[in-house]
Design an enzyme around this catalytic site. Structure first.
Site, PDB file in Angstrom:
ATOM      1  N   PRO A 170       1.452  99.198 -14.289  1.00 32.66           N
ATOM      2  CG  PRO A 170       1.231  98.891 -12.019  1.00 32.66           C
ATOM      3  CD  PRO A 170       0.635  99.608 -13.172  1.00 32.66           C
ATOM      4  CD  GLU A 171       0.615  95.764 -19.823  1.00 35.17           C
ATOM      5  OE1 GLU A 171       0.402  94.550 -19.958  1.00 35.17           O
ATOM      6  OE2 GLU A 171       0.216  96.614 -20.627  1.00 35.17           O
TER       7      GLU A 171
END
Length: 271
Positions: A2-3
């Site tokens: 997850p960015e």
DNA sequence: AAATCTCCCTGTAGGC
DNA sequence: TGCCTACAGGGAGATT
């Protein structure tokens, strides 16, 4: 992993199911995350309603009365809405039980993430108080980069990944933004002109904005439960493509390590 | 103050 | 096929 775009997508996905709802129960099966999940979470959150939800950098905030749930997905974490009796997957560590036989389920194989219960204003919490501006907010621009970097000797890539400078730029998007901007990641950031800082800031916003837009297209599936992104992979120019030809000029991409992170660039296009 | 290093953890990929 | 090792990553906190 997850960015910022994935965290934003997660927020948008779970908000309709969580906002305004009462948390009926908190089940912590494994409290051993980045920091131990405090016992106060399961003690104090049940019975409260989620009144406001917000993203700050890669952190998610669920406000409930005089407390706040602070969540980080680390690099392998996910949140999904599932039916109450959905079988658990390995690494499904925490359930926030919602009305209507639904559960907000936190999964994190590598346990780099966290879930904390804060009683004070979260903006003053050590994890949040010294964060830089939101890259897609009005307080971020080329000036942020230019003025913040004068006299600094660190590389431009390390600089834009520093959450005190600007939040939410992880390794993948740092590599991509620098490629789009035509800026070599190894450059000493203090030597970057104002014009190039402007261009780089534009590219960071462009790449994150596009990724969020694409995350949005998979939003339904995401909430449905599979949560595995990868939707942006086909549009990556440099990340994970070391020694392959540049998409623009055909020159072989170079891969180096910068601040312990894999860094890929085109020696022709990025100066 | 700023730069650099270490550590947390497990799934995956590559080598043999 | 199966075992082993190296690596990936966010980012706080320690160290230089």
């Amino acid at each position: 992993m997850p960015e910022l775009p994935e965290v934003e997508t997660t927020l948008r996905g779970i908000t309709p199911h969580v906002l305004g709802q009462q948390i009926l129960e908190v089940v912590v099966r494994n409290p051993h995350l980045r920091w131990p999940v405090p016992a106060s979470l399961a003690r104090e959150l049940p019975g409260r309603h989620v009144e406001r939800m917000q993203r700050r950098g890669k952190y998610l905030l669920l406000f409930a009365g005089d407390g706040c749930v602070l969540i980080h997905l680390g690099m392998s974490g996910s949140l999904r809405i599932v039916p109450a009796y959905e079988p658990r997957l390995p690494h499904d560590h925490i359930d926030l039980v919602l009305p209507g036989e639904r559960v907000l389920r936190y999964c994190d194989p590598r346990r780099f993430g966290c879930m904390l219960w804060l009683k004070d204003d979260p903006q003053h919490h050590p994890l949040l108080q010294s964060l830089g501006p939101e890259p897609l907010g009005e307080h971020f621009s080329g000036r942020t980069l230019f003025e913040g970097s004068r006299g600094r000797k660190t590389s431009v890539k390390a600089f834009i990944m520093d959450s005190h400078v600007v939040v939410g730029v992880g390794n993948i998007y740092a590599n991509e933004a620098l490629f789009i901007a035509g800026v070599r990641p190894t450059l000493a950031v203090g030597r970057l002109s104002a014009a190039r800082c402007d261009r780089l800031a534009d590219c960071i916003q462009q790449i994150l904005g596009r990724a969020i837009a694409m995350g949005g297209t998979t939003l339904r599936d995401f909430v449905g439960g599979d949560g595995k992104p990868g939707y942006f992979k086909q549009s990556l120019h440099v990340y994970g493509r070391g020694a392959q030809p540049c998409t623009q000029c055909g020159t072989l991409l170079k891969e180096v390590r910068l601040g312990q992170r894999s860094t890929v660039f085109c020696p022709q296009c990025q100066r």
